[in-house]
Motif scaffolding. Structure first.
Motif, PDB file in Angstrom:
ATOM      1  N   VAL A  61       0.806  -1.246   0.229  1.00 35.26           N
ATOM      2  CA  VAL A  61      -0.029   0.011   0.065  1.00 35.26           C
ATOM      3  C   VAL A  61       0.838   1.422  -0.027  1.00 35.26           C
ATOM      4  O   VAL A  61       1.462   1.403   0.748  1.00 35.26           O
ATOM      5  CB  VAL A  61      -0.966  -0.033   1.174  1.00 35.26           C
ATOM      6  CG1 VAL A  61      -1.764   1.302   1.127  1.00 35.26           C
ATOM      7  CG2 VAL A  61      -1.808  -1.157   1.235  1.00 35.26           C
ATOM      8  N   ALA A  62       1.001   2.090  -1.052  1.00 35.30           N
ATOM      9  CA  ALA A  62       1.875   3.211  -1.241  1.00 35.30           C
ATOM     10  C   ALA A  62       1.316   4.446  -0.768  1.00 35.30           C
ATOM     11  O   ALA A  62      -0.050   4.529  -1.150  1.00 35.30           O
ATOM     12  CB  ALA A  62       2.202   3.153  -2.899  1.00 35.30           C
ATOM     13  N   VAL A  63       1.501   5.128  -0.159  1.00 37.16           N
ATOM     14  CA  VAL A  63       1.088   6.433   0.481  1.00 37.16           C
ATOM     15  C   VAL A  63       2.064   7.504   0.057  1.00 37.16           C
ATOM     16  O   VAL A  63       3.268   7.747   0.437  1.00 37.16           O
ATOM     17  CB  VAL A  63       0.997   6.466   1.875  1.00 37.16           C
ATOM     18  CG1 VAL A  63       0.642   7.773   2.453  1.00 37.16           C
ATOM     19  CG2 VAL A  63       0.364   5.234   2.529  1.00 37.16           C
ATOM     20  N   MET A  64       1.690   8.399  -0.884  1.00 35.76           N
ATOM     21  CA  MET A  64       2.258   9.172  -1.509  1.00 35.76           C
ATOM     22  C   MET A  64       2.058  10.605  -0.762  1.00 35.76           C
ATOM     23  O   MET A  64       0.976  11.101  -0.402  1.00 35.76           O
ATOM     24  CB  MET A  64       2.168   9.577  -2.947  1.00 35.76           C
ATOM     25  CG  MET A  64       2.022   8.460  -4.030  1.00 35.76           C
ATOM     26  SD  MET A  64       1.893   8.847  -5.530  1.00 35.76           S
ATOM     27  CE  MET A  64       3.225   9.800  -5.900  1.00 35.76           C
ATOM     28  N   VAL A  65       3.208  11.113  -0.507  1.00 36.03           N
ATOM     29  CA  VAL A  65       3.423  12.546   0.611  1.00 36.03           C
ATOM     30  C   VAL A  65       3.922  13.699  -0.070  1.00 36.03           C
ATOM     31  O   VAL A  65       5.061  13.654  -0.663  1.00 36.03           O
ATOM     32  CB  VAL A  65       3.989  12.175   1.915  1.00 36.03           C
ATOM     33  CG1 VAL A  65       4.084  13.406   2.836  1.00 36.03           C
ATOM     34  CG2 VAL A  65       3.406  10.747   2.616  1.00 36.03           C
TER      35      VAL A  65
END
Length: 416
Positions: free
Chosen positions: A296-300
């Motif tokens: 699960v990729a969380v782009m910040v």
């Protein structure tokens, strides 16, 4: 006038001194609690902006929270005034309600030729004044409105004037870009800082500046508030296993921000999208540094403007095998064609805050809006009371502190 009395061991003392002290105590006691006029809840398709608060016994293991021993007391001070500009009145109202205050009365109007007129409709002489006005689009009008509000407060003999700028426009023009052929560029962030200072502001309270160096452009104190804790609180409710998470920086310039974010998620792994920009608002993704397959990729990022960078990064993450992609940002500028790109199905969810008001037409099913009103309200109280969290609870360079307030549980990211 009272007569004078002299004793053997004391000089002449006014006989009415005791009654004067009683009058002073009466004045203090007459400062009744402030009132908060409740307003109709804001109506959004995705629900009212709020700061999600989780029960202390149900927090996910990957979001550690030190407990706070004592609740910080705050005083009801009639010398504190909050005024709102026209850029984001709903956020200003939320801040005032959290603090138990009413917004100050102010008249802001525009003449037929576009000139801005500001008049304070209550006295601010000797008061600690806070002006809430993000310089979001239309940036020039909102910036000019803020400057005129500051000038009006200065000419009305306000003791201290703090410009509360949830979104600081022109922050991207903070340096000359090295290794590029074009020159003769302006550094508008420094120019805007000079304008705010010269207008009469004594302090600036900003949220998630594009780069930390922008604080050095001001010749007055700057309190930099981070919106990351609000997003972290919301991600905690997702119950995502820490082993499945990977934090992604959409560009090399945001690595420090993404690394700090990953550290709060039990040191989640970090990935970086390498991109090459050929012009303003034009980005080309080249490759990915790191492993996102099955995760699960969380782009910040600190802001989304046209969503070109973050959408191309999300496409690359799906191509590399990411299971889900979340976009987390503080400032939602949403210039066209951002909505089309964000609602195209690349993102499981787009998480933003209300530092910039989102138009009703710009809402889409994947959008979630969180409120930073409690965060800014608590910060204003602490600035007003000359109180620093880090002085009491400093254990590392970056400390996550839990403050149990009257309504919500707030997270503060404090730098020593």
């Amino acid at each position: 006038m009272g007569s004078l009395v002299q004793t053997s061991n004391s000089p002449l003392i006014p006989r009415f001194r005791t009654s004067h002290r009683i009058l002073e105590e009466a004045r203090v006691q007459c400062r009744s609690g402030v009132r908060c006029r409740l307003v109709e809840p804001l109506k959004f398709e995705n629900g009212k902006p709020s700061t999600p608060a989780l029960p202390a016994d149900k927090d996910p293991s990957f979001l550690a929270r030190p407990q706070l021993g004592n609740i910080v007391s705050r005083k009801n001070d009639t010398r504190l005034r909050i005024f709102s500009g026209t850029a984001n009145p709903s956020l200003s109202q939320e801040i005032a309600c959290y603090m138990g205050l009413e917004l100050g009365k102010i008249n802001i109007k525009r003449f037929a030729d576009g000139e801005i007129y500001v008049q304070l409709q209550e006295s601010v002489r000797g008061c600690d004044v806070y002006l809430v006005q993000p310089t979001c689009p239309p940036a020039n009008e909102n910036l000019m409105e803020l400057l005129i509000m500051i000038d009006a407060c200065r000419r009305a003999s306000a003791k201290n004037i703090t410009a509360v700028i949830p979104y600081f426009g022109y922050a991207r023009a903070d340096r000359k870009i090295l290794f590029q052929t074009q020159g003769r560029e302006s550094i508008a962030a420094k120019l805007v800082a000079n304008l705010i200072t010269e207008a009469g502001a004594n302090r600036v309270l900003a949220c998630d500046l594009h780069s930390g160096q922008s604080m050095g452009y001001f010749d007055i104190p700057v309190d930099h508030v981070y919106g990351q804790p609000v997003v972290l609180d919301y991600l905690a409710s997702k119950r995502v296993c820490s082993d499945d998470l990977v934090v992604v920086s959409p560009d090399v310039g945001g690595v420090a921000r993404a690394r700090a974010f990953a550290k709060k998620l039990s040191d989640a792994p970090l990935a970086i999208v390498d991109k090459r920009r050929h012009g303003h608002n034009v980005a080309e993704v080249m490759n990915l540094i790191g492993d996102v397959k099955g995760k699960v990729a969380v782009m910040v990022d600190d802001m989304i403007d046209t969503a070109g960078t973050i959408s191309k990064g999300a496409a690359l993450l799906h191509q590399e095998g990411a299971r889900e992609v979340y976009a987390c940002t503080t400032h939602a500028v949403f210039s066209p064609p951002a909505i089309e790109r964000l609602s195209s199905g690349l993102f499981q969810e787009v998480i933003i805050t209300n530092t910039i008001p989102v138009l009703e037409k710009n809402y889409f099913p994947q959008l979630t809006v969180l409120s930073v009103a409690n965060l800014l309200g608590e910060t204003i109280w602490r600035v007003h009371d000359d109180c620093s969290v880090s002085n009491h609870f400093a254990t590392s360079n970056n400390v996550m502190i839990v403050i149990r307030s009257r309504f919500n549980t707030l997270y503060y990211l404090v730098q020593d």
